[in-house]
Write a protein that holds these residues in place. Sequence first.
Motif, short mmCIF file in Angstrom:
data_model
loop_
_atom_site.label_atom_id
_atom_site.label_comp_id
_atom_site.label_asym_id
_atom_site.label_seq_id
_atom_site.Cartn_x
_atom_site.Cartn_y
_atom_site.Cartn_z
N PRO A 1 0.83 -1.21 0.00
CA PRO A 1 0.00 0.00 0.00
C PRO A 1 0.86 1.26 0.00
N ARG A 2 0.38 2.29 -0.69
CA ARG A 2 1.09 3.57 -0.77
C ARG A 2 0.09 4.70 -0.62
N LEU A 3 0.59 5.84 -0.12
CA LEU A 3 -0.26 7.01 0.11
C LEU A 3 -0.25 7.94 -1.09
N VAL A 4 -1.42 8.44 -1.44
CA VAL A 4 -1.55 9.31 -2.61
C VAL A 4 -1.15 10.74 -2.27
N VAL A 5 -0.29 11.32 -3.11
CA VAL A 5 0.00 12.75 -3.02
C VAL A 5 -0.73 13.43 -4.17
N LYS A 6 -1.59 14.37 -3.83
CA LYS A 6 -2.42 15.02 -4.85
C LYS A 6 -1.58 15.93 -5.74
N ASP A 7 -2.22 16.40 -6.80
CA ASP A 7 -1.49 17.24 -7.76
C ASP A 7 -1.01 18.55 -7.14
N ASP A 8 -1.71 19.01 -6.06
CA ASP A 8 -1.28 20.26 -5.41
C ASP A 8 -0.13 20.02 -4.43
N GLY A 9 0.34 18.77 -4.33
CA GLY A 9 1.49 18.47 -3.48
C GLY A 9 1.13 18.03 -2.07
N ASN A 10 -0.17 18.13 -1.73
CA ASN A 10 -0.58 17.72 -0.39
C ASN A 10 -1.01 16.25 -0.40
N MET A 61 -3.23 0.16 -3.32
CA MET A 61 -2.23 -0.89 -3.44
C MET A 61 -1.40 -0.61 -4.69
N SER A 62 -0.11 -0.50 -4.51
CA SER A 62 0.78 -0.20 -5.63
C SER A 62 1.16 -1.50 -6.33
N ASN A 63 2.00 -1.38 -7.33
CA ASN A 63 2.52 -2.61 -7.96
C ASN A 63 3.94 -2.90 -7.46
N GLU A 64 4.27 -2.33 -6.30
CA GLU A 64 5.60 -2.56 -5.72
C GLU A 64 5.56 -3.82 -4.87
N LYS A 89 8.36 7.36 2.97
CA LYS A 89 8.56 6.15 2.17
C LYS A 89 7.26 5.70 1.50
N LEU A 90 6.14 6.13 2.08
CA LEU A 90 4.85 5.65 1.57
C LEU A 90 4.26 6.56 0.50
N LYS A 91 4.66 7.81 0.48
CA LYS A 91 4.06 8.78 -0.44
C LYS A 91 4.39 8.45 -1.89
N ARG A 92 3.37 8.53 -2.75
CA ARG A 92 3.57 8.39 -4.19
C ARG A 92 2.69 9.42 -4.90
N PRO A 93 3.20 10.03 -5.97
CA PRO A 93 2.32 10.93 -6.72
C PRO A 93 1.13 10.16 -7.29
N LYS A 94 0.01 10.85 -7.39
CA LYS A 94 -1.22 10.19 -7.85
C LYS A 94 -1.00 9.48 -9.19
#
Length: 170
Positions: free
Chosen positions: A55-64, A124-127, A144-149
């Motif tokens: 699992p990974r956390l979504v970072v929105k386009d505005d960076g938050n 869920m990422s493909n990592e 470590k969990l943050k990923r761009p949308k």
Amino acid sequence: MVVVQRKELTLAERLYLPEVLRGLSLTFRKFFEKPITRQYPEEPLPTDEVTRGQPRLVVKDDGNIACVSCGMCEIACPAYAITIDGGETDRTIEREPKKFEIDMLRCILCGFCEEACPKDAIFMSNELELADYTRAGLVYDMEKLKRPKSALQRRIDYIYKLNNRWRSKP
Ligand code: SF4
Ligand code: SF4
């Protein structure tokens, strides 16, 4: 008394020749087939949108970060792998996590956190690969969990398509 009549074996049968020849012919045929062995890690496992990686956390386009630290994923996690400390923000979206950790050694890649999240903030990422020298190194913090949308977009689209099955048709 029952007497079992056994077939007299030929010399070839006594020498296991039919089996040896069958084995050799199989080996010979496989010799010319395309190899199916995967040369990992040079040839990584194929993944697609159905792949349920870490699992990974979504970072929105505005960076938050999209997470509002509601704690739904923490409650839903059957492995007690998620730890969240929430905090206030001065933005209009009220809250965000001050601490968000997933213990990857506990995570069983079940996807319950993804299903529980009301804010589309965890997917869920493909990592799939996971390795470190210490147990502490496998407790992933927010950085470590943050990923761009965009990195999770394929999975996001897939989950939306799945959930559309339950939405009432107009
Ligand atoms: S995938 Fe499952 S086990 Fe892993 S953090 Fe999410 S809910 Fe917990
Ligand atoms: S359920 Fe979603 S919004 Fe709530 S804490 Fe978990 S990731 Fe954040």
